[in-house]
Write a protein that holds these residues in place. Structure first.
Motif, PDB file in Angstrom:
ATOM      1  N   ARG A   1       0.922  -1.243   0.183  1.00 27.40           N
ATOM      2  CA  ARG A   1      -0.113  -0.080   0.063  1.00 27.40           C
ATOM      3  C   ARG A   1       0.862   1.098   0.023  1.00 27.40           C
ATOM      4  N   ARG A   2       1.833   1.227   0.977  1.00 29.66           N
ATOM      5  CA  ARG A   2       2.768   2.438   0.909  1.00 29.66           C
ATOM      6  C   ARG A   2       3.511   2.485  -0.227  1.00 29.66           C
ATOM      7  N   ALA A   3       4.019   1.433  -0.849  1.00 31.44           N
ATOM      8  CA  ALA A   3       4.847   1.533  -1.884  1.00 31.44           C
ATOM      9  C   ALA A   3       3.833   2.108  -3.367  1.00 31.44           C
TER      10      ALA A   3
ATOM     11  N   ILE B   1      -5.730   4.557  -6.382  1.00 31.40           N
ATOM     12  CA  ILE B   1      -5.109   3.896  -5.406  1.00 31.40           C
ATOM     13  C   ILE B   1      -6.324   3.289  -4.570  1.00 31.40           C
ATOM     14  N   LEU B   2      -7.802   4.026  -4.640  1.00 34.33           N
ATOM     15  CA  LEU B   2      -8.815   3.265  -4.151  1.00 34.33           C
ATOM     16  C   LEU B   2      -9.072   1.864  -4.941  1.00 34.33           C
ATOM     17  N   PHE B   3      -9.024   1.993  -6.578  1.00 34.90           N
ATOM     18  CA  PHE B   3      -9.234   0.565  -6.986  1.00 34.90           C
ATOM     19  C   PHE B   3      -8.365  -0.436  -6.655  1.00 34.90           C
ATOM     20  N   LEU B   4      -6.940   0.045  -6.506  1.00 33.54           N
ATOM     21  CA  LEU B   4      -5.694  -0.979  -6.056  1.00 33.54           C
ATOM     22  C   LEU B   4      -6.116  -1.814  -4.659  1.00 33.54           C
ATOM     23  N   GLU B   5      -6.571  -0.432  -3.894  1.00 35.00           N
ATOM     24  CA  GLU B   5      -6.898  -0.826  -2.364  1.00 35.00           C
ATOM     25  C   GLU B   5      -8.242  -1.927  -2.132  1.00 35.00           C
ATOM     26  N   ARG B   6      -8.912  -1.743  -3.017  1.00 37.87           N
ATOM     27  CA  ARG B   6     -10.227  -2.740  -2.972  1.00 37.87           C
ATOM     28  C   ARG B   6      -9.885  -4.110  -3.793  1.00 37.87           C
ATOM     29  N   ARG B   7      -9.288  -3.778  -4.973  1.00 36.75           N
ATOM     30  CA  ARG B   7      -9.354  -5.165  -5.942  1.00 36.75           C
ATOM     31  C   ARG B   7      -8.094  -5.572  -5.819  1.00 36.75           C
ATOM     32  N   VAL B   8      -6.920  -5.271  -5.129  1.00 31.25           N
ATOM     33  CA  VAL B   8      -5.538  -5.925  -5.382  1.00 31.25           C
ATOM     34  C   VAL B   8      -4.900  -6.108  -3.922  1.00 31.25           C
ATOM     35  N   ILE B   9      -4.631  -4.857  -3.226  1.00 32.93           N
ATOM     36  CA  ILE B   9      -3.966  -4.790  -2.095  1.00 32.93           C
ATOM     37  C   ILE B   9      -4.436  -5.637  -0.945  1.00 32.93           C
ATOM     38  N   SER B  10      -5.983  -5.540  -0.671  1.00 26.98           N
ATOM     39  CA  SER B  10      -6.789  -6.101   0.360  1.00 26.98           C
ATOM     40  C   SER B  10      -6.554  -7.909   0.044  1.00 26.98           C
TER      41      SER B  10
END
Length: 771
Positions: free
Chosen positions: A4-6, A293-302
């Protein structure tokens, strides 16, 4: 750093780099275009100002042409009268036409009539002398006597720049010889500059080219400028832009600088446009970054975090049957399925590894070669097989993880083996993996073994196999002892051979002494025999001479006289033959003993051959079937040798050719070669067998081919030996080439040292080579 930070950091850096790049590109491209546009407009404004100045000069030129091409002015130049002046040159003419100078000059440059109107005055006055001198010199420089070309330009005066137009005075139709030059001029002051600025609607200024006006501009700034860009631009920050153009005077020298100043509105609009674009792009990029960022947080990072937690649980608890559970049909869901498949394969691979480990462990333990598994870091033995137990006398329980490999070797071998292990580990197995050492068993007995080391890649362990070399070592020691014994025996035999060699050396010295005694004896005997032979030969000739006088003898005594004459001829002939034999003995003895005197002198090759042929001519005359040919080219260098000895060599070779040839050709030839001079005597006689081609040059040696010499004159066998010694004295070589039944060729090669250089005289050499 977490994903997430990266991601946030990467997007932020990308946006920052994008903005910096856009700013640099905008400043370079967009703002650069605005600056170029602004500079083009500034140049055009400066050119308009210069054109306005030239337009004013053109007006003055048209006025000067109108006045100079006038019959009244032409007559006035011949006979000046006040009526012409009063009607055509009143003060109103200066004020109405905006003129400050009107002057007529004759062809000699003298003033016919002229007036000068000072700025601020109403009436013109006579031209001051300094100005008159300036006008006069200018007219003289610009016009020739018959020149009809008008001139216009700037003339620099103390009162300021003067716009001047000059034209030769001719008739109205342009004919007639010019009677002088008409000069009309207007000072370029502030009023005139303001009038030009008002006409062009420019912030125009015209100044003389002299520092510091205008500041920072000089004639050198315009040098090297291309013809299409004579304008120099100066910026005053972001407020104004000034263009300067150089105007040359009527003589072509730098005179004025025309300057036009304009505000930098175009530049400021370019800056505003660039800033608006950057703000717009920043807002768009920021909004895009938030969405990403919101998309990556929901679909990838989590979801990646969920896979990480489930995988960690499987790895920590070693729950082989548990798998990763992730719903969806995207790449991460397929990744979870791949992880589950990988776990299944790992489980099967683990089972296969356990089976393989069991096989290799069984092979390691049951092989017929002593083997052990060693940790190179701790030096401990981790595993041994049954053959090692037999070789060492220790059981596995007493060795594995209890003993070091150093416990089974001598102290002096331990360091060598340790360095070998270290080099094997550092070189990744590239160094040969075998080393010989000594092995100590349980009973203290020492055995010789060969260690083969195989490093296990990725670990600190290695497998060591041991081969017992004790029997081979003992056999090698026995062989070494045998070799030492053999060397002693060879040394003894060598000493005996050395004694024999010493005895042979002493025998050789005795033989050489006997040879010297033989030579001395031959020399002494030859000298002793020559005296009686000379007497016999002399008395025989006297008897033959006395018999020849007895011509009145009776008929019965003629037969006896013939027999006595034949006997005396035989005695003389054999005496000559015996004398030649003794001479050969003496020559050979002198050469071998080093007592021969060598009287070297310059000798032409042609003279040598002519003398040699003449000496043996009688031998060839006795055999009519022989044809003698000479092949001696011109230009051969002279020899520097003993003429008598060299003649002796040639006579010997020719005599042999005459003796052993009944018919055919005998040829004497000479030729210059790269390494010296070559003489050849060839015949078509009986020839010499190949076996005798070398031995015939020995003492008392002749060819031994069957009956080939039957009924032939016999020689002493010393002639060719003497020839060889003579040629070798000069560093040369003599040899023969022959084929039985087809003739022989005897070759003599003398080196270049035996040749006489042209124009140089050499001193005679003695036997030892000194002059």
């Amino acid at each position: 750093m977490g994903l997430r930070r990266a991601t946030i950091l990467l997007i932020g850096l990308t946006l920052a780099v994008l903005l910096v790049g856009l700013y640099a590109a905008s400043r370079c491209i967009i703002l650069g275009r605005f600056v170029t546009l602004e500079e083009d407009i500034a140049r055009q404004n400066v050119e308009r100002g210069v054109n306005a100045l030239h337009s004013r000069l053109s007006q003055l030129t048209l006025m000067a042409i109108d006045w100079a091409n006038w019959d009244d002015a032409y007559a006035f130049m011949n006979e000046p009268d006040k009526a012409f002046i009063a009607s055509n040159l009143p003060p109103e003419t200066f004020r109405n036409q905006g003129l400050n100078v009107i002057a007529f000059f004759d062809p000699d440059g003298l003033l016919v009539w002229g007036r000068f109107l000072e700025p601020g005055n109403d009436a013109p006055v006579e031209i001051p002398e300094p100005l008159l001198e300036t006008f006069r010199s200018g007219v003289a420089r610009l016009f020739k006597a018959t020149d009809r070309t008008p001139r216009q330009g700037v003339m620099m005066l103390p009162q300021g720049p003067l716009l001047a137009a000059m034209h030769p005075v001719v008739k109205s139709d342009g004919s007639g010889t010019p009677r002088g030059v008409l000069l009309m001029g207007a000072l370029l002051g502030e009023a005139e500059t303001a009038r030009l600025a008002d006409i062009t609607r420019l912030d125009l200024s015209i100044q003389a080219l002299q520092a510091p006006v205008p500041p920072g501009v000089a004639a050198a700034d315009f040098e090297g400028k291309p013809s299409g860009e004579p304008v120099v631009l100066q910026t005053a920050g972001e407020s104004s832009l000034t263009g300067h153009a150089l105007v040359r005077d009527v003589f072509g020298e730098p005179a004025l600088v025309v300057s036009v100043t304009m505000p930098r509105d175009i530049y400021r609009r370019g800056v505003d446009m660039m800033q608006y674009n950057l703000v717009t792009i920043f807002l768009a990029g920021f909004g895009f970054s938030v969405v990403v960022i919101l998309f990556l947080e929901r679909r990838v990072i989590s979801r990646v975090g969920l896979i990480e937690r489930q995988s960690g649980t499987i790895g920590t608890r070693r729950e082989a049957g548990k798998r990763v559970a992730l719903s969806g049909s995207d790449e991460l869901a397929r990744l979870s399925d791949s992880i589950n498949d990988m776990l299944d394969r790992l489980e099967k691979t683990q089972e296969a590894l356990e089976i393989s480990e069991g096989k290799y462990r069984s092979l390691f333990l049951n092989t017929a070669t002593a083997m052990l598994l060693v940790n190179t870091e701790t030096s401990l033995i981790e595993l041994v097989n049954a053959e090692f137990e037999r070789l060492s006398g220790y059981g596995r329980r007493n060795v594995e993880h209890r003993k070091s490999w150093k416990d089974f070797t001598l102290e002096e071998d331990a360091k060598t083996i340790e360095n070998f292990f270290r080099n094997r580990a550092a070189s990744d197995g590239q160094i040969p993996g075998t080393i010989d050492c000594r092995f100590i068993g349980r009973g203290g007995d020492i055995r010789f073994v060969s260690l083969t080391v195989a490093m296990i890649k990725g670990t600190d362990s290695c497998i060591v196999s041991m081969i017992d070399l004790t029997d081979r070592k003992r056999a090698e020691e026995a062989l070494a002892e045998f070799n030492r014994t053999l060397e002693l025996l060879v040394a003894e035999r060598t000493g005996a051979l050395a004694e024999k060699a010493h005895e042979l050396e002493e025998a050789n010295q005795r033989l050489q002494e006997l040879d010297r005694l033989k030579s001395a004896f031959l020399s002494s005997v030859s000298h002793e025999l020559r005296t009686p032979l000379t007497s016999i030969r002399g008395f025989a000739k006297l008897i033959l001479k006395d018999l020849s006088r007895m011509t009145g003898m009776g008929q019965g005594l003629k037969g006896k006289y013939a027999r006595i004459d034949d006997n005396l001829q035989i005695i003389i002939k054999e005496s000559d033959r015996l004398t030649m034999l003794l001479n050969d003995f003496l020559d050979l003895s002198k050469i071998e003993s080093g007592k021969m005197e060598w009287r070297d002198a310059r000798l032409p090759v042609s003279d040598l051959i002519v003398r040699g042929v003449g000496a043996v001519r009688s031998l060839f005359d006795e055999k009519p079937g022989i044809c003698l040919a000479l092949d001696v080219p011109d230009g051969l260098p002279d020899l520097f040798v003993d003429p008598d000895r060299m003649l002796q060599v040639l006579i010997n070779l020719l005599s042999n050719a005459a003796k052993f040839t009944d018919k055919g050709l005998v040829r004497v030839s000479a030729a210059l070669e790269a390494d010296g001079l070559r003489l050849t005597v060839s015949d078509e006689g009986v020839g010499v067998p190949k076996a005798d081609l070398v031995t015939i040059f020995g003492k008392f040696r002749q060819s031994t081919q069957g009956d080939i010499l039957e009924n032939k004159p016999k020689g002493t066998g010393l002639g060719l030996a003497i020839c060889r010694n003579i040629i070798q004295h000069y560093g040369g070589r003599i040899w023969a080439e022959s084929e039985v039944g087809r003739g022989s060729s005897f070759h003599v090669r003398l080196p270049r040292e035996a040749l006489a250089p042209k124009g140089e005289k050499k001193a005679a050499r003695s036997e030892d080579g000194t002059a």
